[in-house]
Design a protein around this motif. Structure first.
Motif, PDB file in Angstrom:
ATOM      1  N   LYS B  12      11.584  25.465 -43.616  1.00  0.00           N
ATOM      2  CA  LYS B  12      11.084  26.604 -42.817  1.00  0.00           C
ATOM      3  C   LYS B  12       9.583  26.813 -43.059  1.00  0.00           C
ATOM      4  O   LYS B  12       8.833  27.191 -42.169  1.00  0.00           O
ATOM      5  CB  LYS B  12      11.854  27.875 -43.195  1.00  0.00           C
ATOM      6  CG  LYS B  12      13.314  27.837 -42.744  1.00  0.00           C
ATOM      7  CD  LYS B  12      13.508  28.235 -41.283  1.00  0.00           C
ATOM      8  CE  LYS B  12      14.952  28.073 -40.838  1.00  0.00           C
ATOM      9  NZ  LYS B  12      15.164  26.845 -39.992  1.00  0.00           N
ATOM     10  N   SER B  13       9.134  26.580 -44.301  1.00  0.00           N
ATOM     11  CA  SER B  13       7.740  26.901 -44.661  1.00  0.00           C
ATOM     12  C   SER B  13       6.752  25.883 -44.101  1.00  0.00           C
ATOM     13  O   SER B  13       5.540  26.070 -44.174  1.00  0.00           O
ATOM     14  CB  SER B  13       7.624  26.919 -46.188  1.00  0.00           C
ATOM     15  OG  SER B  13       8.100  25.668 -46.681  1.00  0.00           O
ATOM     16  N   GLY B  40      13.438  16.730 -35.369  1.00  0.00           N
ATOM     17  CA  GLY B  40      13.821  16.140 -36.651  1.00  0.00           C
ATOM     18  C   GLY B  40      14.392  14.757 -36.473  1.00  0.00           C
ATOM     19  O   GLY B  40      14.314  14.157 -35.397  1.00  0.00           O
ATOM     20  N   LYS B  41      14.993  14.260 -37.563  1.00  0.00           N
ATOM     21  CA  LYS B  41      15.589  12.920 -37.557  1.00  0.00           C
ATOM     22  C   LYS B  41      17.113  13.062 -37.586  1.00  0.00           C
ATOM     23  O   LYS B  41      17.646  14.053 -38.116  1.00  0.00           O
ATOM     24  CB  LYS B  41      15.138  12.135 -38.789  1.00  0.00           C
ATOM     25  CG  LYS B  41      13.645  11.865 -38.840  1.00  0.00           C
ATOM     26  CD  LYS B  41      13.252  11.063 -40.067  1.00  0.00           C
ATOM     27  CE  LYS B  41      13.241  11.855 -41.348  1.00  0.00           C
ATOM     28  NZ  LYS B  41      12.548  11.200 -42.471  1.00  0.00           N
ATOM     29  N   ASP B  64      18.887  12.412 -50.332  1.00  0.00           N
ATOM     30  CA  ASP B  64      17.757  12.837 -51.168  1.00  0.00           C
ATOM     31  C   ASP B  64      16.892  11.652 -51.570  1.00  0.00           C
ATOM     32  O   ASP B  64      15.667  11.742 -51.580  1.00  0.00           O
ATOM     33  CB  ASP B  64      18.275  13.521 -52.445  1.00  0.00           C
ATOM     34  CG  ASP B  64      18.500  15.017 -52.211  1.00  0.00           C
ATOM     35  OD1 ASP B  64      17.871  15.559 -51.271  1.00  0.00           O
ATOM     36  OD2 ASP B  64      19.309  15.616 -52.946  1.00  0.00           O
ATOM     37  N   GLU B  65      17.557  10.541 -51.863  1.00  0.00           N
ATOM     38  CA  GLU B  65      16.851   9.398 -52.440  1.00  0.00           C
ATOM     39  C   GLU B  65      16.022   8.644 -51.394  1.00  0.00           C
ATOM     40  O   GLU B  65      14.956   8.121 -51.691  1.00  0.00           O
ATOM     41  CB  GLU B  65      17.876   8.448 -53.059  1.00  0.00           C
ATOM     42  CG  GLU B  65      17.336   7.564 -54.144  1.00  0.00           C
ATOM     43  CD  GLU B  65      18.453   6.808 -54.871  1.00  0.00           C
ATOM     44  OE1 GLU B  65      19.630   7.248 -54.803  1.00  0.00           O
ATOM     45  OE2 GLU B  65      18.139   5.792 -55.485  1.00  0.00           O
ATOM     46  N   LEU B  66      16.549   8.569 -50.148  1.00  0.00           N
ATOM     47  CA  LEU B  66      15.907   7.668 -49.161  1.00  0.00           C
ATOM     48  C   LEU B  66      15.597   8.319 -47.811  1.00  0.00           C
ATOM     49  O   LEU B  66      14.552   8.093 -47.230  1.00  0.00           O
ATOM     50  CB  LEU B  66      16.822   6.470 -48.906  1.00  0.00           C
ATOM     51  CG  LEU B  66      16.241   5.385 -48.012  1.00  0.00           C
ATOM     52  CD1 LEU B  66      15.193   4.572 -48.764  1.00  0.00           C
ATOM     53  CD2 LEU B  66      17.326   4.496 -47.450  1.00  0.00           C
ATOM     54  N   ILE B  70      11.682  14.958 -49.816  1.00  0.00           N
ATOM     55  CA  ILE B  70      12.237  16.179 -50.430  1.00  0.00           C
ATOM     56  C   ILE B  70      11.189  17.293 -50.546  1.00  0.00           C
ATOM     57  O   ILE B  70      11.558  18.460 -50.693  1.00  0.00           O
ATOM     58  CB  ILE B  70      12.877  15.903 -51.814  1.00  0.00           C
ATOM     59  CG1 ILE B  70      11.969  15.098 -52.718  1.00  0.00           C
ATOM     60  CG2 ILE B  70      14.214  15.219 -51.629  1.00  0.00           C
ATOM     61  CD1 ILE B  70      12.519  14.954 -54.102  1.00  0.00           C
ATOM     62  N   ASN B  71       9.894  16.957 -50.420  1.00  0.00           N
ATOM     63  CA  ASN B  71       8.878  18.021 -50.507  1.00  0.00           C
ATOM     64  C   ASN B  71       8.793  18.807 -49.201  1.00  0.00           C
ATOM     65  O   ASN B  71       8.457  19.975 -49.197  1.00  0.00           O
ATOM     66  CB  ASN B  71       7.506  17.406 -50.811  1.00  0.00           C
ATOM     67  CG  ASN B  71       7.523  16.676 -52.133  1.00  0.00           C
ATOM     68  OD1 ASN B  71       8.034  17.207 -53.113  1.00  0.00           O
ATOM     69  ND2 ASN B  71       7.046  15.435 -52.140  1.00  0.00           N
ATOM     70  N   MET B  72       9.090  18.143 -48.081  1.00  0.00           N
ATOM     71  CA  MET B  72       8.828  18.779 -46.783  1.00  0.00           C
ATOM     72  C   MET B  72      10.092  18.967 -45.931  1.00  0.00           C
ATOM     73  O   MET B  72      10.097  19.750 -44.994  1.00  0.00           O
ATOM     74  CB  MET B  72       7.865  17.903 -45.970  1.00  0.00           C
ATOM     75  CG  MET B  72       6.521  17.729 -46.603  1.00  0.00           C
ATOM     76  SD  MET B  72       5.522  16.557 -45.657  1.00  0.00           S
ATOM     77  CE  MET B  72       5.476  17.377 -44.079  1.00  0.00           C
TER      78      MET B  72
END
Lengths: 87, 87
Positions: B12-13, B40-41, B64-66, B70-72
């Motif tokens: 959201k941010s 999005g994807k 999470d891994e690929l 995870i930052n955005m």
């Protein structure tokens, strides 16, 4: 207010190189039971209308017109009513 | 066999410039009741397993891994059982 969730993927007849790349990357990360990967686009679109049928017709029209490449891609969508935001 | 449908969107941010571009394009095409657009994807991944809990854990791990930044980005997913293909 309606929320349309639109899922765009390549048609079955079109090769999905990105899907193949993701699959081999997952196998290299030892997720070996991954059988197939399809990559696509995802849209969430809020529509300011109270008429579900009109919203559905509109989603189909602008998806064909703008969101997909009709030669290579197809789409499916879900439509759900959003509770009005209380001010 | 399980089918995971994974939806990746910005947190959201995070500003979604592509969503803004699609929204203004839809308005120019006279779809003026479009309130908000999120781009999005989308991934469809087939998993050769019969254990739903293990499949869910795996989807969360490799997403999470690929599949996401995870930052955005953040993701949600649906998991459904696929009828075995009859040979």
């Amino acid at each position: 207010m309606y929320l349309a969730k639109i899922y765009v993927t390549y048609k079955k007849s079109i090769l999905d190189p990105q899907g193949e790349v993701v699959k081999s990357a997952l196998h290299r990360l030892s997720y070996t039971n991954v059988e197939a990967v399809t990559c696509g686009k995802y849209f969430e679109i809020k529509l300011d209308t109270t008429d579900k049928a009109a919203a559905a017709k509109e989603v189909e029209a602008f998806s064909d017109e703008l969101l997909i490449n009709i030669n290579m891609e197809s789409f499916t969508y879900d439509l759900s009513e959003l509770a009005e935001a209380v001010d």
